[in-house]
Design a protein around this motif. Structure first.
Motif, PDB file in Angstrom:
ATOM      1  N   TYR A 413       0.514  -1.444  -0.020  1.00  0.00           N
ATOM      2  CA  TYR A 413       0.222   0.195   0.280  1.00  0.00           C
ATOM      3  C   TYR A 413       0.603   1.584  -0.139  1.00  0.00           C
ATOM      4  O   TYR A 413       2.023   1.391   0.683  1.00  0.00           O
ATOM      5  N   PRO A 414       0.902   1.862  -1.256  1.00  0.00           N
ATOM      6  CA  PRO A 414       1.759   3.141  -0.840  1.00  0.00           C
ATOM      7  C   PRO A 414       1.274   4.138  -0.291  1.00  0.00           C
ATOM      8  O   PRO A 414       2.335   5.046   0.346  1.00  0.00           O
ATOM      9  N   GLY A 415       0.523   4.176   0.558  1.00  0.00           N
ATOM     10  CA  GLY A 415      -0.406   4.840   1.313  1.00  0.00           C
ATOM     11  C   GLY A 415       0.255   5.091   3.015  1.00  0.00           C
ATOM     12  O   GLY A 415      -0.399   5.870   4.475  1.00  0.00           O
ATOM     13  N   ILE A 416       1.271   4.327   2.908  1.00  0.00           N
ATOM     14  CA  ILE A 416       1.435   3.745   4.419  1.00  0.00           C
ATOM     15  C   ILE A 416       2.292   5.016   5.505  1.00  0.00           C
ATOM     16  O   ILE A 416       1.859   5.237   6.531  1.00  0.00           O
ATOM     17  N   PRO A 417       3.053   5.535   4.960  1.00  0.00           N
ATOM     18  CA  PRO A 417       3.447   6.826   5.292  1.00  0.00           C
ATOM     19  C   PRO A 417       2.251   7.708   5.780  1.00  0.00           C
ATOM     20  O   PRO A 417       3.103   8.675   6.966  1.00  0.00           O
ATOM     21  N   ARG A 418       1.746   8.249   5.392  1.00  0.00           N
ATOM     22  CA  ARG A 418       0.820   9.109   5.220  1.00  0.00           C
ATOM     23  C   ARG A 418      -0.176   8.719   6.288  1.00  0.00           C
ATOM     24  O   ARG A 418      -0.540   9.315   6.947  1.00  0.00           O
ATOM     25  N   ALA A 419      -0.487   7.407   6.672  1.00  0.00           N
ATOM     26  CA  ALA A 419      -1.436   6.538   7.110  1.00  0.00           C
ATOM     27  C   ALA A 419      -1.105   6.808   8.739  1.00  0.00           C
ATOM     28  O   ALA A 419      -0.970   7.162   9.997  1.00  0.00           O
ATOM     29  N   TYR A 420       0.916   6.071   8.636  1.00  0.00           N
ATOM     30  CA  TYR A 420       1.735   6.365   9.810  1.00  0.00           C
ATOM     31  C   TYR A 420       1.437   8.002  10.698  1.00  0.00           C
ATOM     32  O   TYR A 420       1.724   8.111  11.624  1.00  0.00           O
ATOM     33  N   LEU A 421       1.658   8.685   9.801  1.00  0.00           N
ATOM     34  CA  LEU A 421       1.866  10.564  10.111  1.00  0.00           C
ATOM     35  C   LEU A 421       0.725  10.528  11.358  1.00  0.00           C
ATOM     36  O   LEU A 421       0.550  11.165  12.299  1.00  0.00           O
ATOM     37  N   ALA A 424       0.877   9.237  13.936  1.00  0.00           N
ATOM     38  CA  ALA A 424       1.801   9.514  14.735  1.00  0.00           C
ATOM     39  C   ALA A 424       1.120  10.882  16.056  1.00  0.00           C
ATOM     40  O   ALA A 424       0.713  11.187  17.122  1.00  0.00           O
ATOM     41  N   ARG A 425       0.176  11.579  14.907  1.00  0.00           N
ATOM     42  CA  ARG A 425      -0.723  12.814  15.544  1.00  0.00           C
ATOM     43  C   ARG A 425      -1.335  12.039  16.495  1.00  0.00           C
ATOM     44  O   ARG A 425      -2.035  12.702  17.452  1.00  0.00           O
ATOM     45  N   GLY A 426      -2.760  11.552  16.069  1.00  0.00           N
ATOM     46  CA  GLY A 426      -3.387  10.385  17.021  1.00  0.00           C
ATOM     47  C   GLY A 426      -2.896  10.079  18.129  1.00  0.00           C
ATOM     48  O   GLY A 426      -3.173  10.531  19.484  1.00  0.00           O
ATOM     49  N   PHE A 427      -1.519   9.718  18.046  1.00  0.00           N
ATOM     50  CA  PHE A 427      -0.401   9.025  19.177  1.00  0.00           C
ATOM     51  C   PHE A 427      -0.804  10.431  20.171  1.00  0.00           C
ATOM     52  O   PHE A 427      -0.952  10.446  21.559  1.00  0.00           O
ATOM     53  N   SER A 428      -0.087  11.543  20.134  1.00  0.00           N
ATOM     54  CA  SER A 428       0.887  12.425  20.416  1.00  0.00           C
ATOM     55  C   SER A 428      -0.140  13.527  20.918  1.00  0.00           C
ATOM     56  O   SER A 428      -0.545  14.701  22.026  1.00  0.00           O
ATOM     57  N   GLU A 429      -1.483  13.826  19.646  1.00  0.00           N
ATOM     58  CA  GLU A 429      -2.336  15.225  19.306  1.00  0.00           C
ATOM     59  C   GLU A 429      -3.136  14.588  21.100  1.00  0.00           C
ATOM     60  O   GLU A 429      -3.795  15.143  21.793  1.00  0.00           O
ATOM     61  N   LEU A 440       6.595   5.903  15.637  1.00  0.00           N
ATOM     62  CA  LEU A 440       6.273   6.130  14.018  1.00  0.00           C
ATOM     63  C   LEU A 440       6.439   6.538  12.471  1.00  0.00           C
ATOM     64  O   LEU A 440       7.191   6.725  12.141  1.00  0.00           O
ATOM     65  N   LEU A 441       7.342   7.973  13.538  1.00  0.00           N
ATOM     66  CA  LEU A 441       7.920   8.686  12.288  1.00  0.00           C
ATOM     67  C   LEU A 441       9.217   8.218  11.885  1.00  0.00           C
ATOM     68  O   LEU A 441       9.797   8.854  11.025  1.00  0.00           O
ATOM     69  N   MET A 442      10.462   7.692  13.115  1.00  0.00           N
ATOM     70  CA  MET A 442      11.721   6.827  13.167  1.00  0.00           C
ATOM     71  C   MET A 442      11.005   6.004  11.707  1.00  0.00           C
ATOM     72  O   MET A 442      11.952   6.131  10.606  1.00  0.00           O
ATOM     73  N   PHE A 443      10.063   5.052  11.592  1.00  0.00           N
ATOM     74  CA  PHE A 443      10.053   4.942  10.847  1.00  0.00           C
ATOM     75  C   PHE A 443       9.675   4.828   9.900  1.00  0.00           C
ATOM     76  O   PHE A 443       9.844   4.497   8.735  1.00  0.00           O
ATOM     77  N   ILE A 444       8.788   6.275   9.182  1.00  0.00           N
ATOM     78  CA  ILE A 444       9.061   6.465   8.529  1.00  0.00           C
ATOM     79  C   ILE A 444       9.693   7.349   7.399  1.00  0.00           C
ATOM     80  O   ILE A 444      10.323   7.329   6.675  1.00  0.00           O
ATOM     81  N   ARG A 445      10.913   7.497   8.718  1.00  0.00           N
ATOM     82  CA  ARG A 445      12.139   7.952   8.165  1.00  0.00           C
ATOM     83  C   ARG A 445      13.210   6.801   7.106  1.00  0.00           C
ATOM     84  O   ARG A 445      14.274   7.668   5.926  1.00  0.00           O
ATOM     85  N   GLN A 446      12.923   6.185   7.894  1.00  0.00           N
ATOM     86  CA  GLN A 446      13.995   5.344   7.593  1.00  0.00           C
ATOM     87  C   GLN A 446      13.553   4.113   6.347  1.00  0.00           C
ATOM     88  O   GLN A 446      13.972   4.161   5.552  1.00  0.00           O
ATOM     89  N   ARG A 447      12.297   3.676   6.497  1.00  0.00           N
ATOM     90  CA  ARG A 447      10.982   3.737   5.330  1.00  0.00           C
ATOM     91  C   ARG A 447      11.021   4.475   4.068  1.00  0.00           C
ATOM     92  O   ARG A 447      11.009   3.534   3.008  1.00  0.00           O
ATOM     93  N   TYR A 448      10.685   5.324   4.516  1.00  0.00           N
ATOM     94  CA  TYR A 448      10.239   5.453   3.134  1.00  0.00           C
ATOM     95  C   TYR A 448      10.777   7.375   3.208  1.00  0.00           C
ATOM     96  O   TYR A 448      10.349   8.145   3.513  1.00  0.00           O
ATOM     97  N   PRO A 449      12.601   7.443   3.173  1.00  0.00           N
ATOM     98  CA  PRO A 449      12.970   8.577   2.953  1.00  0.00           C
ATOM     99  C   PRO A 449      12.667   9.805   2.058  1.00  0.00           C
ATOM    100  O   PRO A 449      12.224  10.950   1.819  1.00  0.00           O
ATOM    101  N   LEU A 460       6.860  17.428  13.502  1.00  0.00           N
ATOM    102  CA  LEU A 460       5.966  16.726  14.536  1.00  0.00           C
ATOM    103  C   LEU A 460       7.009  17.089  15.336  1.00  0.00           C
ATOM    104  O   LEU A 460       7.423  16.089  16.939  1.00  0.00           O
ATOM    105  N   GLU A 461       7.940  15.828  14.491  1.00  0.00           N
ATOM    106  CA  GLU A 461       9.523  15.457  15.750  1.00  0.00           C
ATOM    107  C   GLU A 461       9.714  16.718  16.463  1.00  0.00           C
ATOM    108  O   GLU A 461      10.328  17.045  17.541  1.00  0.00           O
ATOM    109  N   ALA A 462      10.099  17.575  15.918  1.00  0.00           N
ATOM    110  CA  ALA A 462      10.327  19.158  16.293  1.00  0.00           C
ATOM    111  C   ALA A 462       9.486  19.291  17.650  1.00  0.00           C
ATOM    112  O   ALA A 462       9.709  19.699  18.757  1.00  0.00           O
ATOM    113  N   VAL A 463       8.339  18.725  17.763  1.00  0.00           N
ATOM    114  CA  VAL A 463       7.377  19.625  19.104  1.00  0.00           C
ATOM    115  C   VAL A 463       7.171  18.452  20.007  1.00  0.00           C
ATOM    116  O   VAL A 463       7.091  18.271  20.917  1.00  0.00           O
ATOM    117  N   LEU A 464       7.491  17.178  18.997  1.00  0.00           N
ATOM    118  CA  LEU A 464       7.678  15.830  19.874  1.00  0.00           C
ATOM    119  C   LEU A 464       8.908  15.936  20.840  1.00  0.00           C
ATOM    120  O   LEU A 464       9.198  15.568  22.100  1.00  0.00           O
TER     121      LEU A 464
END
Length: 471
Positions: A413-421, A424-429, A440-449, A460-464
């Motif tokens: 599924y090509p929308g995985i990074p968008r879904a995980y972003l 991540a907002r759901g967990f944090s906000e 989740l953000l680290m996973f996006i960086r590593q797998r979908y640069p 979002l990483e800066a906010v976290l």
């Protein structure tokens, strides 16, 4: 006459009746097929032909339409009629035959106004229609009614009793509008003079008939009062045609009001007319859709959910992509606890709802969770769209459950990074959980640069990071 309302929608006026079932239906329950105007709708229950009630229950009361009667008399036909009367008062010689012909035309035209208005139409008849051979017949019939009324009044005066005289006078004044209505519609002098026929008009309107008479009396006297006001300031040669014009104008207003009163109380008077604002038909596909929805609702309210499901299922064979049909079918399956059929329908319904109305998709998903606690859609795009809507409704746990391990369930599924972003907002906000969001953000960086929304990941990483230091 008391208005009848739809048996299944108490706020909707009835336009159809099933005599065997003793049910009244509104347009809400009986849509019309515009591609088959001669089609007679059948009762949703017994399939017998329905009886059309016309606008008997939908017509607006005549006293609420007073401005429309004055506007009705401003059309070309009524204005031409009023102008003819005004010109005749100035230019027509004092020849009895000519004046009789003029009165015949006037009588015919005013009767035509009553007849046209009784159908609920907005267009006044043209003046040409009054120049027909039957104008003389209408004139002499109406003249006979007036003569008989005058004779009765003369006989009452012969008693030399003021109470008798005024009782007969008032009775004639009250009966005259109903008599004129009968003569205009039935074209029969017998109907115009029959106490039973006149009484039927009065009974149909009840106490509202008195309101009609009051309005008619005021309109009848209006040209006289105008003439009285003008008598001191205008010469007779000007005042007479002005009064004649106003007499024609107010005469049309009076007749339009009487005609519309017939339209309003058509049921009690034995007429069936829909008017210009009658129920509109729908093109065949839309008609079949509305018919299925309406009949299914009737069956449900009668406690026949199984029949309702069959009706909707049959409609879905043609309208598989119709959102309303699918939504109604799903809700009915869920309400009757048809677990297997409901879950079987969801793979078709959820993608449709997620695309066209995500709120319905959320409702269907939450219903599915009640039937099967671990239910998950088998379409990743549907999971993402429903999760997004759930987060908007602050249902974070249900949303995150949809997105958990999405990359394992749908690795292509090509929308995985968008879904995980989104997750991540759901967990944090929503939940205030910083660590799962970071992972989740680290996973996006590593797998979908090459993720196109990497800028949002950085923000979002800066906010976290600030939240982590604050903690």
């Amino acid at each position: 006459m008391d208005k009848r309302f739809c048996h299944y929608h108490s706020a909707r006026p009835a336009t159809w009746q099933c005599l065997p079932c003793e049910r009244h239906y509104g347009d809400c329950c009986v849509p019309l097929n515009a591609d088959a105007p001669d089609y007679i709708p059948a009762c949703p229950l017994c399939r017998d032909n329905l009886r059309f009630l016309g606008a008997a229950n939908t017509a607006q009361p005549f006293w609420e339409r007073l401005p429309s009667f004055f506007a009705y008399a401003l059309q070309s036909g009524p204005l031409s009629f009023a102008a003819l009367l005004a010109l005749a008062c100035v230019f027509m010689p004092s020849v009895l035959v000519l004046w009789l012909l003029l009165f015949a035309v006037a009588t015919k035209y005013l009767h035509g106004v009553i007849e046209a208005a009784s159908f609920g139409g907005h267009d006044a008849p043209s003046l040409i229609e009054a120049f027909r051979l039957d104008s003389l017949q209408a004139f002499f019939q109406q003249l006979a009614v007036f003569i008989i009324a005058l004779v009765l009044l003369w006989l009452a005066a012969d008693f030399h009793n003021e109470a008798i005289y005024w009782a007969v006078n008032i009775a004639i004044m009250l009966a005259l509008p109903a008599s004129i209505i009968r003569l205009s519609l039935d074209k029969s002098l017998g109907s115009a003079l029959s106490p039973a026929e006149i009484g039927q008009v009065m009974r149909a309107m009840g106490w509202r008939y008195l309101i009609l008479c009051v309005f008619l009396f005021i309109l009848w006297q209006s040209p006289t009062y105008v003439g009285w006001f003008l008598s001191n300031g205008l010469p007779r040669v000007v005042m007479v045609p002005v009064v004649a014009f106003l007499s024609g104008y107010f005469g049309v207003v009076m007749c339009a009001m009487m005609g519309y009163a017939v339209f309003q109380y058509q049921g009690e008077l034995g007429y069936v007319m829909a008017g210009d604002e009658g129920p509109a038909g729908f093109a065949a596909p839309e008609w079949r859709r509305r018919k299925a929805l309406a009949e299914a609702e009737v069956r449900v309210k009668e406690g026949q959910s199984g029949v309702a499901l069959e009706i909707l299922l049959e409609a879905l064979r043609e309208g598989a992509q119709d959102l309303k049909l699918n939504e109604r079918y799903h809700q009915l399956l869920f309400s009757v606890n048809a677990r297997s059929e409901c879950l079987k329908h969801l793979p078709h319904y959820l993608p449709l709802a997620a695309r066209l109305n995500p709120q319905l998709a959320v409702a269907a998903f939450l219903n599915a969770r009640q039937l099967q606690a671990d239910y998950l859609p088998d379409d990743p795009a549907v999971c993402e769209r429903i999760a997004e809507t759930l987060l908007e409704r602050h249902k974070a746990r249900e949303a995150l459950g949809l997105l958990r391990n999405l990359h394992k369930r749908f690795p292509d599924y090509p929308g995985i990074p968008r879904a995980y972003l989104l997750a991540a907002r759901g967990f944090s906000e929503e939940l205030g959980q910083v660590e799962p969001a970071r992972q989740l953000l680290m996973f996006i960086r590593q797998r979908y640069p090459a993720f196109e929304q990497m800028g949002e990941v950085v923000q979002l990483e800066a906010v976290l990071a600030r939240l982590g230091k604050g903690g």
